[in-house]
Design a protein around this motif. Structure first.
Motif, short mmCIF file in Angstrom:
data_model
loop_
_atom_site.label_atom_id
_atom_site.label_comp_id
_atom_site.label_asym_id
_atom_site.label_seq_id
_atom_site.Cartn_x
_atom_site.Cartn_y
_atom_site.Cartn_z
N ILE A 251 -5.91 26.69 18.61
CA ILE A 251 -7.08 25.70 19.01
C ILE A 251 -8.46 26.49 18.72
O ILE A 251 -8.74 27.66 18.55
CB ILE A 251 -7.02 26.23 21.29
CG1 ILE A 251 -6.44 26.17 21.92
CG2 ILE A 251 -8.11 25.66 21.41
CD1 ILE A 251 -5.91 26.88 23.17
N ALA A 252 -8.84 24.83 18.41
CA ALA A 252 -10.95 25.49 18.08
C ALA A 252 -11.18 25.04 19.39
O ALA A 252 -10.84 24.14 20.53
CB ALA A 252 -10.50 24.44 17.05
N THR A 253 -12.70 25.60 19.49
CA THR A 253 -13.52 25.64 19.88
C THR A 253 -15.07 25.56 19.10
O THR A 253 -15.30 25.09 18.59
CB THR A 253 -13.66 26.77 21.31
OG1 THR A 253 -12.46 27.07 21.75
CG2 THR A 253 -14.74 26.45 21.92
N ILE B 270 -9.86 22.31 21.68
CA ILE B 270 -9.10 21.35 20.80
C ILE B 270 -7.61 21.86 20.36
O ILE B 270 -7.98 22.81 19.59
CB ILE B 270 -9.71 19.77 20.13
CG1 ILE B 270 -11.25 20.05 20.88
CG2 ILE B 270 -9.18 19.35 19.23
CD1 ILE B 270 -11.89 18.62 19.57
N SER B 271 -6.64 20.66 20.86
CA SER B 271 -5.62 21.39 20.35
C SER B 271 -4.78 20.35 19.34
O SER B 271 -4.36 19.34 20.47
CB SER B 271 -4.92 23.02 21.03
OG SER B 271 -4.18 22.38 22.78
N THR B 272 -3.82 20.30 18.92
CA THR B 272 -3.41 18.63 18.57
C THR B 272 -2.02 19.79 18.17
O THR B 272 -1.01 20.13 17.48
CB THR B 272 -3.64 18.61 17.01
OG1 THR B 272 -3.50 17.06 16.35
CG2 THR B 272 -4.17 18.99 16.21
N GLY B 273 -1.29 18.24 18.30
CA GLY B 273 0.68 18.35 18.18
C GLY B 273 1.09 16.92 17.91
O GLY B 273 0.94 15.50 17.71
N ALA B 274 2.31 17.27 17.49
CA ALA B 274 3.04 16.16 17.47
C ALA B 274 4.56 16.13 18.73
O ALA B 274 4.92 16.68 19.06
CB ALA B 274 3.54 15.28 16.31
N ILE B 275 4.71 14.49 19.28
CA ILE B 275 5.61 14.56 19.66
C ILE B 275 6.61 13.38 19.05
O ILE B 275 6.45 12.41 18.98
CB ILE B 275 6.00 14.18 20.93
CG1 ILE B 275 4.14 14.59 22.16
CG2 ILE B 275 6.81 13.62 21.86
CD1 ILE B 275 3.80 14.50 23.80
N LYS B 276 8.06 13.82 18.91
CA LYS B 276 8.31 12.66 18.08
C LYS B 276 9.84 13.37 17.93
O LYS B 276 10.20 14.33 18.90
CB LYS B 276 7.98 13.04 16.76
CG LYS B 276 8.17 14.21 16.00
CD LYS B 276 8.07 14.45 14.39
CE LYS B 276 8.25 15.69 13.43
NZ LYS B 276 7.06 15.58 12.36
N ASP B 277 10.68 12.59 18.01
CA ASP B 277 12.28 12.08 18.34
C ASP B 277 12.78 11.49 16.80
O ASP B 277 11.90 10.64 15.82
CB ASP B 277 12.62 11.68 19.27
CG ASP B 277 12.51 10.34 19.63
OD1 ASP B 277 12.44 9.46 18.73
OD2 ASP B 277 12.49 10.27 20.67
N THR B 278 13.89 11.32 16.22
CA THR B 278 14.21 10.30 15.17
C THR B 278 13.69 8.45 14.99
O THR B 278 13.73 8.18 13.86
CB THR B 278 15.52 9.71 15.35
OG1 THR B 278 16.50 8.90 16.18
CG2 THR B 278 16.30 10.90 15.37
N ASP C 250 0.85 11.43 17.84
CA ASP C 250 -0.17 12.44 17.93
C ASP C 250 -0.71 12.75 19.30
O ASP C 250 -0.74 11.76 19.75
CB ASP C 250 -1.31 11.52 17.48
CG ASP C 250 -0.77 11.82 15.50
OD1 ASP C 250 -0.16 12.40 15.10
OD2 ASP C 250 -0.91 10.14 14.86
N HIS C 251 -0.47 13.89 19.60
CA HIS C 251 -1.04 14.36 20.41
C HIS C 251 -2.29 15.52 20.76
O HIS C 251 -2.49 16.24 19.65
CB HIS C 251 -0.15 14.85 21.37
CG HIS C 251 -0.75 16.55 22.53
ND1 HIS C 251 -0.28 17.23 22.79
CD2 HIS C 251 -1.14 15.33 24.11
CE1 HIS C 251 -0.42 18.10 24.18
NE2 HIS C 251 -1.28 16.94 24.20
N TYR C 252 -3.12 15.35 21.33
CA TYR C 252 -4.70 16.10 21.44
C TYR C 252 -4.84 16.51 23.04
O TYR C 252 -4.81 15.92 23.95
CB TYR C 252 -5.98 15.39 20.80
CG TYR C 252 -5.87 14.96 19.28
CD1 TYR C 252 -6.17 15.63 18.58
CD2 TYR C 252 -4.92 13.41 19.16
CE1 TYR C 252 -6.10 14.94 17.49
CE2 TYR C 252 -4.49 12.90 18.23
CZ TYR C 252 -5.53 13.94 16.47
OH TYR C 252 -5.14 13.97 15.50
N ALA C 253 -5.12 18.11 23.11
CA ALA C 253 -5.34 18.55 24.11
C ALA C 253 -6.81 18.81 24.42
O ALA C 253 -7.02 19.12 23.49
CB ALA C 253 -4.21 19.69 24.42
N LEU C 254 -6.96 18.26 25.28
CA LEU C 254 -8.82 18.49 25.61
C LEU C 254 -9.47 19.30 26.77
O LEU C 254 -8.59 18.84 27.22
CB LEU C 254 -9.95 17.15 25.57
CG LEU C 254 -8.84 16.49 24.51
CD1 LEU C 254 -10.10 14.37 24.75
CD2 LEU C 254 -9.24 16.88 23.17
#
Length: 361
Positions: free
Chosen positions: A278-280, A287-295, A300-304
């Motif tokens: 997490i960056a502040t 802010i944190s970031t990640g991804a939700i994916k399947d085949t 793109d996912h950003y948590a605030l």
């Protein structure tokens, strides 16, 4: 040169002033680089430095000061006019994102342009300032040619340029310049110089003009009104949009995106998730970031969130817009929350199916 000859002033003294101006310019640039470690050319620093050195020089050689300062300030203005055209070409001193404006490319970033604004349309504030300065210099030249009182062109240029500069600063988007109490160094300097001219006129050192006093008071009132309005607005949008904070957001996302553990991969309903970095920012926005994916789907996912309090929807939307802007994200976006002060920005690229997007949410 022509104005100097027209007024019957010494061309030799003018040459001395030009040489002194060049020496002052280079000296200030060198001292700034020694102190900051970076090569920076700050217009106001050079304007003030050159005018002070010119005044001292004229005082030492016992020649009239104001007639030569009129010529000097118009020369500085001409230099600034050309300089802002150069700024527009290379991308320094640039504006903020706008629906119409100019684009900059990789070669500009290689030369120092703000990298996260590559390909983003920016308001051409450099061009606007250049045109403004050109008009002021032309009017100032007519003042000199009309043999108005010494100091008229000087006071005219300082007051009118500083009015424009104070306003233009609200549209500046480069993050390098310092801010204090929500206003840029350029805005504070504009106000100080206007007050200095007002004091000079009241003291009889410069020709008196009531509108100069009124304009100075008006800028001070505008500054006070803006500061008061910002203080009582709960959202603090001006702080979020401050160029320095925008840079913090861009740097934060770059930092956490570079880590493999920033990815939260959801495949067939199973989650494989490491510790998410997490960056502040300086405003305590996390802010944190990640991804939700399947085949077949990638989102793109950003948590605030705030570090020490709940985030409002208005703040979350502002930060989300900034993330989309600096990361140049395209596609359908959605901001959701579970009511706990944490917001989730979800971005689905254009090539993902709408049906799949809806079912994933």
């Amino acid at each position: 040169m022509a104005l100097t000859a027209y007024l019957g002033l010494s061309l030799w003294i003018l040459c001395g002033l030009i040489g002194l101006a060049i020496l002052t310019f280079l000296s200030l640039a060198m001292v700034t680089k020694i102190i900051t470690g970076e090569e920076q050319l700050i217009y106001y620093h050079h304007e003030i430095g050159i005018m002070i050195m010119a005044t001292i020089f004229l005082k030492i050689i016992n020649h009239p000061i104001l007639p030569y300062l009129d010529i000097t300030i118009l020369g500085i203005g001409t230099f600034l006019f050309c300089g802002r055209v150069g700024c527009l070409m290379v991308g320094c001193c640039h504006g903020r994102p706008h629906k119409w404006g100019v684009f900059y490319h990789k070669e500009h970033a290689d030369a120092g342009f703000t990298h996260y604004y590559l390909g983003v349309r920016l308001f051409p504030i450099q061009a606007l300032e250049s045109i403004w300065v050109l008009m002021l210099v032309i009017v100032g030249c007519f003042m000199v040619l009309g043999r108005q009182a010494p100091g008229e062109a000087l006071a005219w240029y300082v007051i009118t340029y500083d009015i424009g500069r104070f306003i233009f600063e609200f549209a500046r988007g480069d993050p390098e310049r310092p801010y204090h109490s929500g206003f840029s160094e350029g805005q504070w300097t504009s106000v100080i110089l206007m007050i200095a001219v007002m004091w000079g006129e009241l003291a009889g050192l410069l020709p008196f003009h009531l509108w100069h006093i009124t304009a100075t008071a008006g800028i001070v009132l505008i500054m006070t009104a803006v500061a008061t309005n910002r203080k009582f607005r709960s959202s603090g949008k001006h702080k979020l949009h401050n160029p320095r904070h925008v840079k913090e957001i861009a740097d934060a996302i770059d930092k956490i995106s570079s880590s493999v553990s920033a990815k939260a991969i959801i495949t067939d309903g199973h989650t494989a998730q490491d510790v998410i970095p997490i960056a502040t920012t300086s405003l305590n926005i996390q802010i944190s970031t990640g991804a939700i994916k399947d085949t077949v789907t990638h989102i793109d996912h950003y948590a605030l969130s705030y570090q020490n309090r709940s985030m409002t929807e208005e703040t979350a939307r502002t930060v989300a817009d900034l993330i989309i802007q600096v990361k140049k994200l395209s596609g359908a976006s959605r901001l959701i929350t579970r009511g706990n002060g944490v917001y989730h920005l979800l971005i689905k690229p254009h090539n993902e199916g709408v049906k799949r997007w809806a079912s994933t949410l």
